[in-house]
Motif scaffolding. Structure first.
Motif, PDB file in Angstrom:
ATOM      1  N   THR A  50     -14.940  -1.455   3.142  1.00  0.00           N
ATOM      2  CA  THR A  50     -16.249  -1.318   3.774  1.00  0.00           C
ATOM      3  C   THR A  50     -16.800  -2.700   4.080  1.00  0.00           C
ATOM      4  OG1 THR A  50     -16.690   0.727   2.582  1.00  0.00           O
ATOM      5  CG2 THR A  50     -18.590  -0.417   3.517  1.00  0.00           C
ATOM      6  N   ALA A  51     -17.114  -2.943   5.346  1.00  0.00           N
ATOM      7  CA  ALA A  51     -17.732  -4.201   5.770  1.00  0.00           C
ATOM      8  C   ALA A  51     -19.215  -3.954   6.025  1.00  0.00           C
ATOM      9  CB  ALA A  51     -17.065  -4.724   7.038  1.00  0.00           C
ATOM     10  N   VAL A  52     -20.043  -4.929   5.674  1.00  0.00           N
ATOM     11  CA  VAL A  52     -21.486  -4.828   5.861  1.00  0.00           C
ATOM     12  C   VAL A  52     -21.921  -5.978   6.766  1.00  0.00           C
ATOM     13  CG1 VAL A  52     -23.720  -4.834   4.710  1.00  0.00           C
ATOM     14  CG2 VAL A  52     -21.761  -3.820   3.575  1.00  0.00           C
ATOM     15  N   GLY A  53     -22.712  -5.658   7.803  1.00  0.00           N
ATOM     16  CA  GLY A  53     -23.174  -6.677   8.731  1.00  0.00           C
ATOM     17  C   GLY A  53     -24.587  -6.417   9.215  1.00  0.00           C
ATOM     18  N   CYS A  73       0.241  -6.349   5.009  1.00  0.00           N
ATOM     19  CA  CYS A  73       0.180  -6.779   3.612  1.00  0.00           C
ATOM     20  C   CYS A  73       1.060  -5.885   2.731  1.00  0.00           C
ATOM     21  CB  CYS A  73      -1.267  -6.724   3.127  1.00  0.00           C
ATOM     22  SG  CYS A  73      -1.502  -7.349   1.466  1.00  0.00           S
ATOM     23  N   ASN A  74       1.590  -6.468   1.653  1.00  0.00           N
ATOM     24  CA  ASN A  74       2.383  -5.705   0.685  1.00  0.00           C
ATOM     25  C   ASN A  74       1.512  -5.126  -0.424  1.00  0.00           C
ATOM     26  OD1 ASN A  74       4.790  -6.133   1.995  1.00  0.00           O
ATOM     27  ND2 ASN A  74       5.168  -8.052   0.917  1.00  0.00           N
ATOM     28  N   HIS A  75       0.240  -5.441  -0.451  1.00  0.00           N
ATOM     29  CA  HIS A  75      -0.765  -4.911  -1.376  1.00  0.00           C
ATOM     30  C   HIS A  75      -0.418  -5.156  -2.846  1.00  0.00           C
ATOM     31  CE1 HIS A  75      -2.580  -3.262   2.107  1.00  0.00           C
ATOM     32  NE2 HIS A  75      -1.679  -2.327   2.274  1.00  0.00           N
ATOM     33  N   ALA A  76      -0.760  -6.326  -3.325  1.00  0.00           N
ATOM     34  CA  ALA A  76      -0.654  -6.659  -4.748  1.00  0.00           C
ATOM     35  C   ALA A  76      -1.963  -6.226  -5.401  1.00  0.00           C
ATOM     36  CB  ALA A  76      -0.419  -8.152  -4.930  1.00  0.00           C
ATOM     37  N   HIS A  89      -4.690  -9.944  -1.784  1.00  0.00           N
ATOM     38  CA  HIS A  89      -4.393 -10.647  -0.537  1.00  0.00           C
ATOM     39  C   HIS A  89      -5.318 -10.239   0.607  1.00  0.00           C
ATOM     40  CE1 HIS A  89      -0.885 -12.215  -2.487  1.00  0.00           C
ATOM     41  NE2 HIS A  89      -0.424 -10.994  -2.715  1.00  0.00           N
ATOM     42  N   CYS A  90      -5.450  -8.938   0.846  1.00  0.00           N
ATOM     43  CA  CYS A  90      -6.217  -8.504   2.017  1.00  0.00           C
ATOM     44  C   CYS A  90      -7.584  -7.928   1.676  1.00  0.00           C
ATOM     45  CB  CYS A  90      -5.414  -7.488   2.835  1.00  0.00           C
ATOM     46  SG  CYS A  90      -5.078  -5.954   1.967  1.00  0.00           S
ATOM     47  N   GLY A  91      -7.816  -7.514   0.435  1.00  0.00           N
ATOM     48  CA  GLY A  91      -9.142  -7.057   0.026  1.00  0.00           C
ATOM     49  C   GLY A  91      -9.398  -5.564   0.096  1.00  0.00           C
ATOM     50  N   ILE A  92      -8.399  -4.759   0.503  1.00  0.00           N
ATOM     51  CA  ILE A  92      -8.658  -3.319   0.531  1.00  0.00           C
ATOM     52  C   ILE A  92      -8.684  -2.793  -0.902  1.00  0.00           C
ATOM     53  CG2 ILE A  92      -7.660  -2.988   2.813  1.00  0.00           C
ATOM     54  CD1 ILE A  92      -5.294  -1.647   1.399  1.00  0.00           C
ATOM     55  N   GLN A  93      -9.338  -1.663  -1.077  1.00  0.00           N
ATOM     56  CA  GLN A  93      -9.519  -1.095  -2.402  1.00  0.00           C
ATOM     57  C   GLN A  93      -8.972   0.325  -2.442  1.00  0.00           C
ATOM     58  OE1 GLN A  93     -13.749  -1.365  -2.772  1.00  0.00           O
ATOM     59  NE2 GLN A  93     -13.690  -3.510  -3.369  1.00  0.00           N
ATOM     60  N   ARG A  94      -8.715   0.806  -3.654  1.00  0.00           N
ATOM     61  CA  ARG A  94      -8.256   2.177  -3.851  1.00  0.00           C
ATOM     62  C   ARG A  94      -8.861   2.696  -5.145  1.00  0.00           C
ATOM     63  NH1 ARG A  94      -2.240   4.386  -3.258  1.00  0.00           N
ATOM     64  NH2 ARG A  94      -2.532   3.116  -1.425  1.00  0.00           N
ATOM     65  N   ARG A  95      -9.317   3.941  -5.096  1.00  0.00           N
ATOM     66  CA  ARG A  95      -9.842   4.579  -6.295  1.00  0.00           C
ATOM     67  C   ARG A  95      -8.681   5.106  -7.130  1.00  0.00           C
ATOM     68  NH1 ARG A  95     -12.873   6.532  -2.032  1.00  0.00           N
ATOM     69  NH2 ARG A  95     -14.951   5.662  -1.955  1.00  0.00           N
ATOM     70  N   VAL A  96      -8.802   4.992  -8.434  1.00  0.00           N
ATOM     71  CA  VAL A  96      -7.781   5.513  -9.339  1.00  0.00           C
ATOM     72  C   VAL A  96      -8.456   6.431 -10.355  1.00  0.00           C
ATOM     73  CG1 VAL A  96      -6.199   3.573  -9.101  1.00  0.00           C
ATOM     74  CG2 VAL A  96      -7.966   3.480 -10.828  1.00  0.00           C
ATOM     75  N   LEU A  97      -7.674   7.331 -10.893  1.00  0.00           N
ATOM     76  CA  LEU A  97      -8.182   8.229 -11.914  1.00  0.00           C
ATOM     77  C   LEU A  97      -8.140   7.528 -13.266  1.00  0.00           C
ATOM     78  CD1 LEU A  97      -6.359  11.500 -10.831  1.00  0.00           C
ATOM     79  CD2 LEU A  97      -8.716  10.846 -10.387  1.00  0.00           C
ATOM     80  N   LEU A  98      -9.080   7.873 -14.112  1.00  0.00           N
ATOM     81  CA  LEU A  98      -9.065   7.328 -15.459  1.00  0.00           C
ATOM     82  C   LEU A  98      -7.876   7.895 -16.219  1.00  0.00           C
ATOM     83  CD1 LEU A  98     -12.834   7.555 -16.438  1.00  0.00           C
ATOM     84  CD2 LEU A  98     -11.520   5.508 -15.971  1.00  0.00           C
ATOM     85  N   PRO A  99      -7.263   7.092 -17.103  1.00  0.00           N
ATOM     86  CA  PRO A  99      -6.149   7.634 -17.885  1.00  0.00           C
ATOM     87  C   PRO A  99      -6.673   8.700 -18.840  1.00  0.00           C
ATOM     88  CG  PRO A  99      -6.746   5.442 -18.655  1.00  0.00           C
ATOM     89  CD  PRO A  99      -7.541   5.702 -17.411  1.00  0.00           C
TER      90      PRO A  99
END
Length: 118
Positions: A50-53, A73-76, A89-99
């Motif tokens: 999400t970009a804000v401007g 990007c290879n997404h580290a 590297h690129c700044g994208i995000q992903r939601r993960v489930l709690l263990p």
């Protein structure tokens, strides 16, 4: 503009910002994209940014720059929060489930005896 392999959303945010001794309402514009992987359409599990401007065009330009970096990007991914990981590297995000929480062991209370008779 068509972004291949991504779905997009636009939105606005309203905030109060200090203006000298007073405050004023400021409107910010957001542009969010979700990368579609493996043909899945579930946006809760897709990488996103999400970009804000100050203007819709500025927010879209910032999001498009990240989109271009993310496509090559290879997404580290690194942990950013308890339910969020981010590519360093690129700044994208992903939601993960709690263990899952470990099972709680049930312990029995020691029995009290009445003068050791019962």
């Amino acid at each position: 503009m068509k972004w291949y392999g991504a779905s997009q959303r636009r939105g606005t945010l309203s905030r109060l910002a200090p203006d000298g001794k007073d405050v004023k309402a400021v409107t910010l514009y957001t542009h969010t994209f979700f990368l579609i992987e493996d043909g899945r359409s579930d946006e809760q599990k897709q990488p996103h940014y999400t970009a804000v401007g100050a203007t819709p065009e500025e927010a879209e330009a910032m999001a498009f720059a990240v989109y271009q970096r993310a496509m090559d990007c290879n997404h580290a991914m690194q942990q950013k929060g308890p339910m969020l990981i981010e590519c360093s590297h690129c700044g994208i995000q992903r939601r993960v489930l709690l263990p899952p929480a470990p099972p709680v062991a049930v312990t029995r209370k020691a029995e009290r005896r009445f003068f050791n008779l019962f």
